[in-house]
Enzyme design. Structure first.
Site, PDB file in Angstrom:
ATOM      1  N   GLY A 248      45.003  24.663  41.820  1.00 28.17           N
ATOM      2  CA  GLY A 248      45.978  24.215  40.819  1.00 28.17           C
ATOM      3  C   GLY A 248      45.595  24.661  39.426  1.00 28.17           C
ATOM      4  O   GLY A 248      44.470  25.128  39.199  1.00 28.17           O
ATOM      5  N   PRO A 250      44.511  24.623  35.403  1.00 27.72           N
ATOM      6  CA  PRO A 250      43.426  23.881  34.748  1.00 27.72           C
ATOM      7  C   PRO A 250      43.919  22.532  34.215  1.00 27.72           C
ATOM      8  O   PRO A 250      45.066  22.440  33.769  1.00 27.72           O
ATOM      9  CB  PRO A 250      43.032  24.777  33.577  1.00 27.72           C
ATOM     10  CG  PRO A 250      43.611  26.115  33.863  1.00 27.72           C
ATOM     11  CD  PRO A 250      44.772  25.919  34.768  1.00 27.72           C
ATOM     12  N   THR A 252      44.494  19.701  35.790  1.00 30.09           N
ATOM     13  CA  THR A 252      45.380  18.859  36.595  1.00 30.09           C
ATOM     14  C   THR A 252      44.621  17.779  37.348  1.00 30.09           C
ATOM     15  O   THR A 252      45.215  16.996  38.081  1.00 30.09           O
ATOM     16  CB  THR A 252      46.166  19.696  37.613  1.00 30.09           C
ATOM     17  OG1 THR A 252      45.265  20.603  38.228  1.00 30.09           O
ATOM     18  CG2 THR A 252      47.287  20.439  36.944  1.00 30.09           C
ATOM     19  N   LYS A 254      41.462  18.347  39.252  1.00 28.73           N
ATOM     20  CA  LYS A 254      40.764  18.757  40.473  1.00 28.73           C
ATOM     21  C   LYS A 254      39.361  18.163  40.531  1.00 28.73           C
ATOM     22  O   LYS A 254      38.938  17.620  41.553  1.00 28.73           O
ATOM     23  CB  LYS A 254      40.714  20.289  40.561  1.00 28.73           C
ATOM     24  CG  LYS A 254      42.090  20.902  40.645  1.00 28.73           C
ATOM     25  CD  LYS A 254      42.058  22.393  40.804  1.00 28.73           C
ATOM     26  CE  LYS A 254      41.576  23.119  39.570  1.00 28.73           C
ATOM     27  NZ  LYS A 254      42.490  22.955  38.415  1.00 28.73           N
ATOM     28  N   THR A 255      38.670  18.262  39.401  1.00 27.00           N
ATOM     29  CA  THR A 255      37.322  17.698  39.358  1.00 27.00           C
ATOM     30  C   THR A 255      37.379  16.185  39.571  1.00 27.00           C
ATOM     31  O   THR A 255      36.571  15.615  40.303  1.00 27.00           O
ATOM     32  CB  THR A 255      36.679  17.991  37.990  1.00 27.00           C
ATOM     33  OG1 THR A 255      36.881  19.354  37.687  1.00 27.00           O
ATOM     34  CG2 THR A 255      35.213  17.678  37.995  1.00 27.00           C
ATOM     35  N   HIS A 469      66.130  29.484   9.320  1.00 28.82           N
ATOM     36  CA  HIS A 469      65.733  29.931  10.653  1.00 28.82           C
ATOM     37  C   HIS A 469      65.813  28.769  11.653  1.00 28.82           C
ATOM     38  O   HIS A 469      66.442  28.871  12.701  1.00 28.82           O
ATOM     39  CB  HIS A 469      64.305  30.490  10.582  1.00 28.82           C
ATOM     40  CG  HIS A 469      63.782  31.041  11.863  1.00 28.82           C
ATOM     41  ND1 HIS A 469      63.580  32.380  12.074  1.00 28.82           N
ATOM     42  CD2 HIS A 469      63.428  30.425  13.004  1.00 28.82           C
ATOM     43  CE1 HIS A 469      63.119  32.572  13.288  1.00 28.82           C
ATOM     44  NE2 HIS A 469      63.005  31.390  13.887  1.00 28.82           N
ATOM     45  N   GLU A 470      65.205  27.654  11.268  1.00 28.53           N
ATOM     46  CA  GLU A 470      65.174  26.515  12.191  1.00 28.53           C
ATOM     47  C   GLU A 470      66.561  25.914  12.385  1.00 28.53           C
ATOM     48  O   GLU A 470      66.942  25.562  13.498  1.00 28.53           O
ATOM     49  CB  GLU A 470      64.209  25.431  11.687  1.00 28.53           C
ATOM     50  CG  GLU A 470      62.749  25.850  11.593  1.00 28.53           C
ATOM     51  CD  GLU A 470      62.217  26.472  12.863  1.00 28.53           C
ATOM     52  OE1 GLU A 470      62.745  26.185  13.957  1.00 28.53           O
ATOM     53  OE2 GLU A 470      61.280  27.287  12.771  1.00 28.53           O
ATOM     54  N   HIS A 473      68.496  27.873  14.874  1.00 27.03           N
ATOM     55  CA  HIS A 473      68.233  27.466  16.269  1.00 27.03           C
ATOM     56  C   HIS A 473      69.020  26.201  16.609  1.00 27.03           C
ATOM     57  O   HIS A 473      69.693  26.116  17.629  1.00 27.03           O
ATOM     58  CB  HIS A 473      66.752  27.123  16.459  1.00 27.03           C
ATOM     59  CG  HIS A 473      65.843  28.304  16.504  1.00 27.03           C
ATOM     60  ND1 HIS A 473      66.029  29.359  17.354  1.00 27.03           N
ATOM     61  CD2 HIS A 473      64.691  28.577  15.830  1.00 27.03           C
ATOM     62  CE1 HIS A 473      65.049  30.234  17.190  1.00 27.03           C
ATOM     63  NE2 HIS A 473      64.219  29.783  16.262  1.00 27.03           N
ATOM     64  N   ASP A 546      60.152  33.999  19.097  1.00 24.97           N
ATOM     65  CA  ASP A 546      61.476  33.832  19.701  1.00 24.97           C
ATOM     66  C   ASP A 546      61.863  35.058  20.509  1.00 24.97           C
ATOM     67  O   ASP A 546      62.389  34.951  21.613  1.00 24.97           O
ATOM     68  CB  ASP A 546      62.543  33.660  18.604  1.00 24.97           C
ATOM     69  CG  ASP A 546      62.244  32.479  17.707  1.00 24.97           C
ATOM     70  OD1 ASP A 546      61.576  31.551  18.179  1.00 24.97           O
ATOM     71  OD2 ASP A 546      62.681  32.492  16.541  1.00 24.97           O
TER      72      ASP A 546
HETATM   73  P1  ADP Z   1      40.498  20.328  36.430  1.00 23.43           P
HETATM   74  O1  ADP Z   1      39.240  20.169  37.179  1.00 23.43           O
HETATM   75  O2  ADP Z   1      41.706  20.411  37.318  1.00 23.43           O
HETATM   76  O3  ADP Z   1      40.502  21.428  35.413  1.00 23.43           O
HETATM   77  P2  ADP Z   1      39.801  17.750  35.421  1.00 23.43           P
HETATM   78  O4  ADP Z   1      39.674  17.013  36.678  1.00 23.43           O
HETATM   79  O5  ADP Z   1      38.531  18.211  34.803  1.00 23.43           O
HETATM   80  O6  ADP Z   1      40.759  19.000  35.581  1.00 23.43           O
HETATM   81  O7  ADP Z   1      40.629  16.878  34.403  1.00 23.43           O
HETATM   82  C1  ADP Z   1      40.226  16.663  33.088  1.00 23.43           C
HETATM   83  C2  ADP Z   1      40.581  15.278  32.624  1.00 23.43           C
HETATM   84  O8  ADP Z   1      41.998  15.108  32.566  1.00 23.43           O
HETATM   85  C3  ADP Z   1      40.113  14.208  33.576  1.00 23.43           C
HETATM   86  O9  ADP Z   1      38.825  13.813  33.269  1.00 23.43           O
HETATM   87  C4  ADP Z   1      41.111  13.086  33.338  1.00 23.43           C
HETATM   88  O10 ADP Z   1      40.750  12.324  32.236  1.00 23.43           O
HETATM   89  C5  ADP Z   1      42.366  13.831  32.997  1.00 23.43           C
HETATM   90  N1  ADP Z   1      43.247  13.966  34.163  1.00 23.43           N
HETATM   91  C6  ADP Z   1      43.639  15.137  34.731  1.00 23.43           C
HETATM   92  N2  ADP Z   1      44.449  14.919  35.761  1.00 23.43           N
HETATM   93  C7  ADP Z   1      44.569  13.594  35.892  1.00 23.43           C
HETATM   94  C8  ADP Z   1      45.286  12.752  36.803  1.00 23.43           C
HETATM   95  N3  ADP Z   1      46.007  13.254  37.781  1.00 23.43           N
HETATM   96  N4  ADP Z   1      45.179  11.424  36.632  1.00 23.43           N
HETATM   97  C9  ADP Z   1      44.449  10.915  35.646  1.00 23.43           C
HETATM   98  N5  ADP Z   1      43.750  11.641  34.766  1.00 23.43           N
HETATM   99  C10 ADP Z   1      43.810  12.977  34.862  1.00 23.43           C
END
Ligand code: ADP
Length: 675
Positions: A248, A250, A252, A254-255, A469-470, A473, A546
């Protein structure tokens, strides 16, 4: 690569021996230098002839005869004279130095003193078979004695210093290096301890901390169950999964998910980045992989999380010049993944945002056979993420997280977490102890377009241009059917490069866009430039962004969405790096590519003409709203619509006036003017 292989690896051995050779030479030179220094401070050699002259001149006090040398000690006067003579000739031998030192330290200050200390000989000369020597010496009144041969102790010391010590040091060095290498550490320990691996005994994160991402959580829930009751699955012969790949964009989560798996399963969590394996030296990465699995197996049950696995898991190149080191590392990883015993409860989770470049071997059953998509959150997901992060922040009753979620389409979890934090900081900065909806909206803007740039002073003329400009739009937006309502127009510059922007509101989150909507978007994007040209009869650099955006939409309509009459349903581009920049690659010949460009150009020209037409027909509204914006710097969608309706003579709709504005606030479809 295992030990045996490593020994056969020519690169590895060559490097190893190179370092051993250099170390050996260094040690030898050091010992020799030391030895010669020790010896070098002894007496100076002179010719036999000169020795006889010195005896003749009565400068010799004592002579000591050894088996092959005659050591000569001068009288005090003799020494003084020698010193003067040498000083005149400008030569400074070691004896001279010693003499000078002795004079400086005062050791040769008095004759008794010198005698007391039994002075070292000043010179020596080779032994010549001269049987008259004894007579000569007696005649000259020189003391003489024969020196006993070197004692065994002295000989041993010499032997030790010249031979045993250097060889011993060399051998010790050699053994040390060999042991390090065979441990898999690589040279100088590069392999072992440098790979940064973090270990958490208990992450304390649970699935509740991860919001949205329900599908991902469901898949991982199963994995947690495996870790809890491995017996249940192996009992009926099911193989436990060895690894899962989290895919996925960055930020989102994953960690966070990987940590939650460890937290739920109550097992330790090891994490390291794929790039930590990559080193200059061939074999180091592989040895790190080996180390990692060894440690993890000792700690099992546990979760090992490898972030950015694409750094090592890239498709192996068969072409010449493939990266030897990376391939070895990958091979080692594959071998380890095949090798370990899942019944111990070891699970490897890996994350990547570039799944398409991974080596297919990694994704085979028995390795990372589960692929879990952790995509950008939808509206519901965003609301939940905001709620999770808002839990620990004090908020007042004006806060409506749904509105914030609506306004942040495309934002990922880390953005949202960041926004809540920014809002809290903002509240504190203004001396409040609760966060309001206004703080949150400001934070949304800060995260998406940067902070207000207060020190940027625009000239009057520039402010006029940016305003037109704005408003260009915004007006085009209001005049077209298929667009989202305007929420806010501002000409306060932002740190991320925008000199002004228009915020638009979606009524609801959309997953599909119709052809008409896309066309309207292009017209809106070009509305800024059209207003500039119309009013100032010149154009500025402000429309760069734009133009880029409009071109991108037009191109995608033609090449990906099958929305042009000329090419119809032909797929002309495909997307690479879906989770990163979403860059597209052409799938057609050069001639077609040329035609696509023509078609894009045609589409943009048409849209620009439309924008200009709309604005020219509504010049009064354009002027009035721009004048208001120049004065106020920021105007709301409501103020904008009020002037617009006044000019157009449209009656105010009743209920939209009273509707909760927050509900209407929406996605920042940015139309920034770039610098
Ligand atoms: P990735 O590993 O996908 O790049 P991380 O897991 O490091 O992203 O996410 C970074 C921070 O963003 C997390 O520590 C958390 O605070 C927040 N975060 C990201 N996704 C979520 C989620 N689904 N729910 C709650 N917090 C999230």
């Amino acid at each position: 690569m295992d030990n045996k292989n490593k020994k056969n690896d020519p690169n590895h051995n060559r490097q190893g021996w190179g370092i051993i050779l250099v170390t050996t030479l260094l040690v030898t030179f050091m010992v020799m230098g030391l030895y010669s220094l020790m010896r070098g401070s002894g007496p100076e050699e002179i010719s036999y002839d000169r020795f006889l002259t010195l005896v003749d001149e009565d400068k010799v006090e004592r002579v000591s005869l050894s088996s092959d040398r005659i050591y000569i000690t001068l009288t005090d006067e003799g020494r003084q004279e020698e010193l003067e003579e040498n000083a005149q000739s400008g030569s400074v031998g070691s004896m001279m130095q010693r003499l000078q030192e002795q004079i400086q330290t005062g050791t040769s200050g008095s004759a008794e003193n010198a005698r007391e200390q039994e002075r070292e000989p000043d010179y020596y000369t080779g032994y010549v078979n001269d049987y008259t020597l004894v007579q000569t010496l007696e005649k000259a009144g020189v003391e003489f004695a024969s020196q006993p041969a070197d004692t065994l102790g002295q000989m041993l010391l010499e032997l030790f210093l010249t031979l045993i010590l250097p060889i011993g040091l060399m051998a010790a060095m050699l053994i040390y290096l060999m042991r390090r290498m065979s441990k898999g550490g690589g040279m100088m320990g590069i392999g072992k301890s440098n790979a940064k691996m973090y270990m958490e005994k208990e992450t304390g994160v649970t699935f509740q901390d991860v919001a949205g991402e329900d599908e991902a959580k469901e898949s991982l829930q199963e994995v947690v169950d495996f870790l809890h009751n491995p017996g249940k699955y192996s009992g009926i012969g099911a193989k436990l999964p060895k690894g899962a790949l989290l895919v996925g964009p960055p930020g989102t989560g994953k960690t966070l998910l990987a940590k939650a798996v460890a937290g739920e399963a109550k097992v330790p969590f090891f994490s390291l980045s794929g790039s930590a394996f990559v080193e200059m030296y061939v074999g180091v990465g592989a040895s790190r992989v080996r180390d990692l699995f060894k440690q993890a197996q000792q700690m099992a049950p546990c979760i090992v999380f490898i972030d950015e696995i694409d750094a090592i898991g890239k498709t192996r190149d068969t072409a010449l010049g493939g990266n030897d080191e990376r391939e070895q590392t990958l091979n080692q990883l594959l071998a380890e993944m095949d090798g370990f015993d899942t019944n111990k409860g070891l699970l490897i989770l890996a994350a990547t945002n570039r799944p398409e470049i991974l080596d297919p071997a990694l994704l085979r059953p028995g390795r990372f056979d589960r692929r879990i998509i952790v995509d950008k959150p939808d509206l519901k997901g965003r609301v939940e993420i905001l709620k999770v992060h808002a839990k620990d922040v004090r908020m007042d009753e004006s806060v409506d997280l749904e509105a914030i979620a609506l306004a942040t389409s495309g934002a990922v979890g880390s953005d949202l977490a960041n926004m809540i934090n920014e809002a809290a900081i903002n509240a504190v900065k203004h001396g409040r102890n609760v966060v309001s909806q206004k703080d949150l909206f400001e934070a949304v803007e800060v995260v998406l377009v940067g902070k207000e740039k207060k020190d940027r002073i625009m000239s009057k003329e520039e402010r006029r241009i940016v305003s037109y400009h704005e408003v260009g739009h915004a007006l085009v937006t209001a005049l077209q059917k298929n667009t989202e309502p305007v929420q806010k127009i501002t000409i306060v510059p932002r740190t991320m490069g925008a000199l002004g922007y228009v915020m638009q509101t979606p009524e609801e989150e959309k997953f599909l866009n119709t052809k008409k909507e896309l066309e309207a978007m292009i017209v809106v994007a070009l509305g800024g430039r059209a207003a500039e040209e119309l009013v100032f009869e010149t154009v500025t650099t402000g429309a760069a962004n734009d133009i880029e955006q409009a071109t991108k939409i037009a191109r995608a309509m033609i090449t990906q969405y099958g929305m042009s009459d000329r090419f119809g349903l032909m797929g002309l581009e495909s997307i690479q790096n879906r989770y990163l920049d979403g860059r597209a690659v052409l799938n057609c010949g050069d001639a077609t590519a040329g035609e696509i460009d023509e078609e894009v150009m045609k589409m943009l020209k048409g849209a620009y003409a439309e924008a200009k037409r709309l604005l020219a027909e509504n010049r009064e509204a354009l002027d009035k709203i721009s004048a208001f914006l120049i004065e106020k710097e920021t105007i709301t969608g409501k103020e904008f619509m009020k002037i617009f309706r006044e000019v157009k003579g449209i009656a105010e709709p009743e209920e939209s006036e009273e509707g909760k504005p927050e509900e209407r606030e929406g996605r920042i479809a940015m139309k920034p003017v770039s610098e």
